[in-house]
Design a protein around this motif. Sequence first.
Motif, PDB file in Angstrom:
ATOM      1  N   PRO A 178       0.486  -3.532  -4.694  1.00  0.00           N
ATOM      2  CA  PRO A 178       0.339  -3.132  -6.098  1.00  0.00           C
ATOM      3  C   PRO A 178       1.689  -2.842  -6.759  1.00  0.00           C
ATOM      4  O   PRO A 178       2.682  -2.534  -6.097  1.00  0.00           O
ATOM      5  CB  PRO A 178      -0.518  -1.866  -6.005  1.00  0.00           C
ATOM      6  N   ALA A 179       1.691  -2.929  -8.083  1.00  0.00           N
ATOM      7  CA  ALA A 179       2.930  -2.802  -8.849  1.00  0.00           C
ATOM      8  C   ALA A 179       3.736  -1.538  -8.522  1.00  0.00           C
ATOM      9  O   ALA A 179       4.963  -1.620  -8.361  1.00  0.00           O
ATOM     10  CB  ALA A 179       2.625  -2.860 -10.348  1.00  0.00           C
ATOM     11  N   PRO A 180       3.112  -0.357  -8.398  1.00  0.00           N
ATOM     12  CA  PRO A 180       3.923   0.823  -8.055  1.00  0.00           C
ATOM     13  C   PRO A 180       4.633   0.684  -6.709  1.00  0.00           C
ATOM     14  O   PRO A 180       5.766   1.146  -6.546  1.00  0.00           O
ATOM     15  CB  PRO A 180       2.895   1.962  -8.033  1.00  0.00           C
ATOM     16  N   ASP A 181       3.960   0.030  -5.751  1.00  0.00           N
ATOM     17  CA  ASP A 181       4.577  -0.156  -4.438  1.00  0.00           C
ATOM     18  C   ASP A 181       5.673  -1.218  -4.494  1.00  0.00           C
ATOM     19  O   ASP A 181       6.690  -1.096  -3.795  1.00  0.00           O
ATOM     20  CB  ASP A 181       3.514  -0.559  -3.406  1.00  0.00           C
ATOM     21  N   MET A 182       5.474  -2.250  -5.315  1.00  0.00           N
ATOM     22  CA  MET A 182       6.543  -3.236  -5.486  1.00  0.00           C
ATOM     23  C   MET A 182       7.756  -2.597  -6.149  1.00  0.00           C
ATOM     24  O   MET A 182       8.906  -2.874  -5.785  1.00  0.00           O
ATOM     25  CB  MET A 182       6.050  -4.422  -6.313  1.00  0.00           C
ATOM     26  N   THR A 183       7.497  -1.724  -7.124  1.00  0.00           N
ATOM     27  CA  THR A 183       8.596  -1.011  -7.768  1.00  0.00           C
ATOM     28  C   THR A 183       9.400  -0.217  -6.745  1.00  0.00           C
ATOM     29  O   THR A 183      10.636  -0.300  -6.695  1.00  0.00           O
ATOM     30  CB  THR A 183       8.056  -0.047  -8.843  1.00  0.00           C
ATOM     31  N   ALA A 184       8.686   0.558  -5.911  1.00  0.00           N
ATOM     32  CA  ALA A 184       9.364   1.382  -4.909  1.00  0.00           C
ATOM     33  C   ALA A 184      10.111   0.521  -3.904  1.00  0.00           C
ATOM     34  O   ALA A 184      11.234   0.861  -3.490  1.00  0.00           O
ATOM     35  CB  ALA A 184       8.339   2.274  -4.204  1.00  0.00           C
ATOM     36  N   MET A 269      19.144  -8.723 -10.716  1.00  0.00           N
ATOM     37  CA  MET A 269      17.825  -9.364 -10.669  1.00  0.00           C
ATOM     38  C   MET A 269      16.804  -8.468  -9.973  1.00  0.00           C
ATOM     39  O   MET A 269      15.655  -8.339 -10.425  1.00  0.00           O
ATOM     40  CB  MET A 269      17.924 -10.706  -9.936  1.00  0.00           C
ATOM     41  N   ILE A 270      17.204  -7.865  -8.877  1.00  0.00           N
ATOM     42  CA  ILE A 270      16.301  -6.980  -8.132  1.00  0.00           C
ATOM     43  C   ILE A 270      15.908  -5.782  -8.996  1.00  0.00           C
ATOM     44  O   ILE A 270      14.726  -5.409  -9.085  1.00  0.00           O
ATOM     45  CB  ILE A 270      16.969  -6.521  -6.825  1.00  0.00           C
ATOM     46  N   GLU A 271      16.872  -5.197  -9.667  1.00  0.00           N
ATOM     47  CA  GLU A 271      16.587  -4.036 -10.509  1.00  0.00           C
ATOM     48  C   GLU A 271      15.748  -4.419 -11.722  1.00  0.00           C
ATOM     49  O   GLU A 271      14.868  -3.650 -12.152  1.00  0.00           O
ATOM     50  CB  GLU A 271      17.901  -3.390 -10.939  1.00  0.00           C
ATOM     51  N   TYR A 277       7.847  -4.341 -12.882  1.00  0.00           N
ATOM     52  CA  TYR A 277       6.697  -3.756 -12.193  1.00  0.00           C
ATOM     53  C   TYR A 277       6.452  -2.323 -12.660  1.00  0.00           C
ATOM     54  O   TYR A 277       5.299  -1.902 -12.836  1.00  0.00           O
ATOM     55  CB  TYR A 277       6.919  -3.767 -10.676  1.00  0.00           C
ATOM     56  N   ARG A 278       7.516  -1.582 -12.886  1.00  0.00           N
ATOM     57  CA  ARG A 278       7.389  -0.199 -13.339  1.00  0.00           C
ATOM     58  C   ARG A 278       6.674  -0.120 -14.687  1.00  0.00           C
ATOM     59  O   ARG A 278       5.945   0.821 -14.965  1.00  0.00           O
ATOM     60  CB  ARG A 278       8.782   0.432 -13.442  1.00  0.00           C
ATOM     61  N   ASN A 279       6.879  -1.131 -15.506  1.00  0.00           N
ATOM     62  CA  ASN A 279       6.267  -1.183 -16.839  1.00  0.00           C
ATOM     63  C   ASN A 279       4.939  -1.927 -16.851  1.00  0.00           C
ATOM     64  O   ASN A 279       4.425  -2.262 -17.906  1.00  0.00           O
ATOM     65  CB  ASN A 279       7.234  -1.828 -17.822  1.00  0.00           C
TER      66      ASN A 279
END
Length: 287
Positions: A178-184, A269-271, A277-279
């Motif tokens: 999920p997006a929060p986990d991809m963000t982390a 790119m990574i950031e 994902y954070r948004n």
Amino acid sequence: MARRKDIDGSMSVPTFYGKELRWKREAAGLSLEELIEGSFYGKSLLSDIERGERRMPMELARHVDRVLGTDGYFARGCEDVGRARRGPHAAYFQQVLEAERHAETIAEWAPSAVPGLLQLAPYARAQVIAAHPTAADDWVEGKVTARLVRARLFDEHHDTPEYWVVLHESLLTDPVVPAPDMTAQLDHIAGLARCRRIVPQVVLRKGGPCPLAAASIMLMDFADAPPLVYTEASYSGTTIDDPALVRQYRKAYDRLRAVAQAPDVSLAMIESAAEEYRNGRQPDRLE
């Protein structure tokens, strides 16, 4: 003269074989330098093996058996030591577990998954379950925990190896958790890069065929042993120490780095992907 500290061979299988090695070496009247002479390995490696801190490579075990006349004793012991150290990890991965802790440099190519050394728990769990969908929860968690222990290489050791990782663009733009986990997960990689623990590069999809496209690899260099290459597929892995093959893999990895984006561009790119994902958005392809 100070009395040397003895080795407690009852502590573990590695310390048992280490104590046996030192006993037989000293019984033969050989120093560490004399026993290692004629091999490609260093004195510090042999000393660590005698203390039960490092695994004896099979080639070195055969050398020791020849010099000490131990009739294959230490070569046979390599398998017992490997099994004792492995824990939840696969048998084919046992040599890498120790090698990466003692490497001076590690260079890794990740075409299909974030490398285990960089994974956080949600990502690791998703990878384990995808590979073993019917496994029991406690077995899965054992695998996840073991992977996280490996990842401490970057946050517990003062002498962290120089680590260079080349990631395929899809690892940033195609979410597997999920997006929060991809963000982390991406924040974690970026954070390691920002504090200069790792150097990441990204290979874009639009770059066409690239070297080593068919497999993930890890190259490891050591101060006291020859370099190793580890290649991995879904349910198997191979450790390579043949000098000619190691050189071939190294040349291919150098060509791969040449076609990848520069480290500063790759970090941006990574950031950027993490921010998407954070948004709540899936990142577009980076090209």
